[in-house]
Scaffold this active site. Structure first.
Site, PDB file in Angstrom:
ATOM      1  N   ASN A  48      17.061 -58.700 -27.629  1.00 43.25           N
ATOM      2  CA  ASN A  48      17.115 -57.873 -28.836  1.00 43.25           C
ATOM      3  C   ASN A  48      16.484 -58.577 -30.035  1.00 43.25           C
ATOM      4  O   ASN A  48      16.693 -58.170 -31.176  1.00 43.25           O
ATOM      5  CB  ASN A  48      18.564 -57.521 -29.173  1.00 43.25           C
ATOM      6  CG  ASN A  48      19.180 -56.603 -28.135  1.00 43.25           C
ATOM      7  OD1 ASN A  48      18.512 -55.709 -27.627  1.00 43.25           O
ATOM      8  ND2 ASN A  48      20.428 -56.822 -27.811  1.00 43.25           N
ATOM      9  N   HIS A 134      28.027 -46.795 -29.598  1.00 42.05           N
ATOM     10  CA  HIS A 134      28.282 -48.096 -28.977  1.00 42.05           C
ATOM     11  C   HIS A 134      29.779 -48.310 -28.713  1.00 42.05           C
ATOM     12  O   HIS A 134      30.630 -47.827 -29.460  1.00 42.05           O
ATOM     13  CB  HIS A 134      27.768 -49.178 -29.932  1.00 42.05           C
ATOM     14  CG  HIS A 134      27.712 -50.546 -29.338  1.00 42.05           C
ATOM     15  ND1 HIS A 134      28.758 -51.424 -29.400  1.00 42.05           N
ATOM     16  CD2 HIS A 134      26.711 -51.196 -28.687  1.00 42.05           C
ATOM     17  CE1 HIS A 134      28.411 -52.557 -28.821  1.00 42.05           C
ATOM     18  NE2 HIS A 134      27.178 -52.447 -28.378  1.00 42.05           N
ATOM     19  N   GLU A 177      24.766 -43.922 -34.707  1.00 42.42           N
ATOM     20  CA  GLU A 177      23.833 -45.051 -34.750  1.00 42.42           C
ATOM     21  C   GLU A 177      22.489 -44.573 -35.283  1.00 42.42           C
ATOM     22  O   GLU A 177      22.056 -43.484 -34.949  1.00 42.42           O
ATOM     23  CB  GLU A 177      23.628 -45.630 -33.339  1.00 42.42           C
ATOM     24  CG  GLU A 177      24.903 -46.189 -32.751  1.00 42.42           C
ATOM     25  CD  GLU A 177      24.702 -46.791 -31.362  1.00 42.42           C
ATOM     26  OE1 GLU A 177      23.593 -47.251 -31.049  1.00 42.42           O
ATOM     27  OE2 GLU A 177      25.673 -46.790 -30.599  1.00 42.42           O
ATOM     28  N   SER A 181      21.344 -47.460 -28.849  1.00 41.93           N
ATOM     29  CA  SER A 181      21.030 -48.745 -28.222  1.00 41.93           C
ATOM     30  C   SER A 181      20.522 -48.613 -26.792  1.00 41.93           C
ATOM     31  O   SER A 181      19.780 -49.468 -26.337  1.00 41.93           O
ATOM     32  CB  SER A 181      22.250 -49.664 -28.267  1.00 41.93           C
ATOM     33  OG  SER A 181      23.343 -49.067 -27.615  1.00 41.93           O
ATOM     34  N   ASP A 206      25.575 -47.112 -37.790  1.00 39.27           N
ATOM     35  CA  ASP A 206      25.383 -48.432 -37.191  1.00 39.27           C
ATOM     36  C   ASP A 206      23.876 -48.651 -37.063  1.00 39.27           C
ATOM     37  O   ASP A 206      23.194 -47.956 -36.316  1.00 39.27           O
ATOM     38  CB  ASP A 206      26.077 -48.456 -35.823  1.00 39.27           C
ATOM     39  CG  ASP A 206      25.992 -49.807 -35.136  1.00 39.27           C
ATOM     40  OD1 ASP A 206      24.999 -50.535 -35.355  1.00 39.27           O
ATOM     41  OD2 ASP A 206      26.902 -50.132 -34.356  1.00 39.27           O
ATOM     42  N   HIS A 209      20.052 -51.546 -34.278  1.00 37.29           N
ATOM     43  CA  HIS A 209      18.701 -51.570 -33.699  1.00 37.29           C
ATOM     44  C   HIS A 209      17.655 -51.001 -34.653  1.00 37.29           C
ATOM     45  O   HIS A 209      16.503 -50.817 -34.259  1.00 37.29           O
ATOM     46  CB  HIS A 209      18.687 -50.802 -32.377  1.00 37.29           C
ATOM     47  CG  HIS A 209      19.613 -51.382 -31.369  1.00 37.29           C
ATOM     48  ND1 HIS A 209      19.275 -52.457 -30.576  1.00 37.29           N
ATOM     49  CD2 HIS A 209      20.896 -51.086 -31.055  1.00 37.29           C
ATOM     50  CE1 HIS A 209      20.298 -52.770 -29.805  1.00 37.29           C
ATOM     51  NE2 HIS A 209      21.302 -51.953 -30.080  1.00 37.29           N
ATOM     52  N   LYS A 229      20.263 -59.182 -33.936  1.00 27.99           N
ATOM     53  CA  LYS A 229      19.133 -58.551 -33.269  1.00 27.99           C
ATOM     54  C   LYS A 229      17.843 -58.918 -34.010  1.00 27.99           C
ATOM     55  O   LYS A 229      17.359 -60.024 -33.853  1.00 27.99           O
ATOM     56  CB  LYS A 229      19.405 -57.071 -33.094  1.00 27.99           C
ATOM     57  CG  LYS A 229      20.459 -56.953 -31.971  1.00 27.99           C
ATOM     58  CD  LYS A 229      21.195 -55.697 -31.809  1.00 27.99           C
ATOM     59  CE  LYS A 229      22.225 -55.890 -30.676  1.00 27.99           C
ATOM     60  NZ  LYS A 229      23.312 -54.947 -30.709  1.00 27.99           N
TER      61      LYS A 229
END
Ligand SMILES: *Cc1c(COP(=O)(O)O)cnc(C)c1O
Length: 382
Positions: A48, A134, A177, A181, A206, A209, A229
């Site tokens: 990541n 997640h 998110e 992910s 979130d 990423h 990440k």
């Protein structure tokens, strides 16, 4: 065998039978996207480390400097003696980057999510999450003691119906998110914000990423993420208003009852944030490489640095991953319960550290493995 070991042995046999047993594989990350495993050097498409900063000499030097100045550990909760000055600097930088008045740094992204939701919602309240959220968002929702509902992935209508029918009179927190992910697709954050506003619900996004890779289209009142990440370090954060951050500093249990982030992690993250500002081109690369890959593989255009190749059964995903490893590429197979049963996949993560030639090499290798598995990929020329 006593009952404890017998219980575990039975569980393990069951996991083995379903190809779901996890194994650790010693991995040494050398530089860029290269890793060493079992005596071989592989090009990793599973880290990541989206900006290649985890092994950047400047980031490593900053971590070493932080240790020299402040020690290896924070030696206490932030609220007792762990409040070393790098944490204030880091919070100020994160707030600036995210355009928020305040930030609270946690020990990890997981700790942030299991601390934030329970501090804002409790029994009598409602937490609604995107079903693909997640595991640590689910854990935070459950720990809160609030009623927990989920809406179909990115389905605004379903969420709207749930809010209309189930809202009640308590507080409502919506979790999603920015970049998912395991699928690499994005949430419609602006639309979610509008919907949340209509029902006086609070949106937590979130950004694990997204940060450093994706230009955020809209900012939620609660923006959390990780330093582990794109920033190549370790730790988590919440960027929000001052009252929110002030409350969480006193009430988030995973902030109060745990040791502060170590100086090295804070120092490394600070240096990564400096590099982010100084080298904007670096942030455009992971998405550009992911799109090069999807266009060559005839897949839908990548929306983030993450591209899933969904194959179905866990065993098939493991076989593809093993085939790619034979050809020098590390691409992890993702299996249930991380993803829904029947959607086991390769999860390919692109990094600024990859070269175009490495991406093209992966295309050729994957195409070969897919053909061997009886599939017919439609590979486009470079
Ligand atoms: C990795 C991840 C986390 C956890 O972050 P850590 O800092 O590794 O604990 C949280 N949310 C999402 C979406 C993630 O991918």
């Amino acid at each position: 065998m006593d009952s404890l070991d017998a219980f575990c042995a039975t569980k393990l046999a069951d996991l083995d039978a379903k190809s779901l047993r996890r194994k650790l594989q010693p991995t040494i990350r050398t530089q860029g996207a290269h890793v060493q495993r079992g005596g071989r050097t592989l090009v990793s498409f599973s880290c990541n480390d989206y900006l290649g900063l985890a092994t950047d000499p400047r980031v490593k030097a900053a971590a070493i400097q932080a240790i020299q100045t402040y020690g290896a550990g924070a030696a206490g909760s932030r609220l007792v003696t762990g409040a070393h000055p790098l944490l204030d600097d880091l919070e100020a930088e994160l707030a600036r980057l995210k355009g928020k008045p305040a930030t609270l740094v946690f020990g990890s992204g997981y700790l942030a999510n299991i601390g934030i939701t329970p501090a804002l919602a409790g029994p009598g309240d409602l937490v609604i999450l995107d079903q693909r959220s997640h595991a640590c968002m689910w854990a935070g929702a459950q720990l809160s003691g609030a009623r927990v509902l989920s809406f179909r992935h990115n389905d605004l209508e379903h969420l709207g119906n749930l809010l209309a029918q189930e809202r009640g009179t308590g507080r409502v927190v919506i979790l999603t998110e920015r970049v998912f992910s395991m699928d690499g697709d994005r949430a419609p954050v602006a639309e979610l914000l509008a919907l949340a506003a209509r029902h006086d619900a609070w949106l937590l996004v979130d950004d694990a990423h997204g940060l450093g890779v994706i230009e955020a289209d809209a900012a939620a009142p609660l923006e959390m993420g990780t330093l582990s990440k794109a920033l190549g370090s370790y730790g988590g954060y919440l960027c929000a208003s001052e009252p929110v951050v002030d409350l969480l500093r006193s009430r988030a249990r995973s902030f109060v009852y745990t040791t502060a982030l170590p100086p090295a992690s804070a120092g490394a993250a600070l240096e990564s944030l400096r590099i982010l500002r100084a080298e904007p081109d670096r942030q455009r690369r992971p998405l550009a490489l992911a799109q090069r890959f999807t266009s060559r593989m005839g897949l839908p255009t990548a929306q983030s640095a993450i591209v899933p190749v969904i194959v179905g059964e866990a065993a098939a995903a493991l076989a593809l991953s093993a085939g790619l490893e034979d050809k020098g590429f590390l691409v992890a197979a993702i299996r249930p319960p991380t993803v829904t049963a029947g959607t086991a996949r390769l999860r390919i993560a692109f990094s600024a550290a990859h070269t175009e030639a490495e991406v093209d090499g992966l295309v050729e290798a994957l195409a070969h493995c897919l053909v061997r598995a009886g599939l017919r990929p439609e590979v486009q020329p470079a």
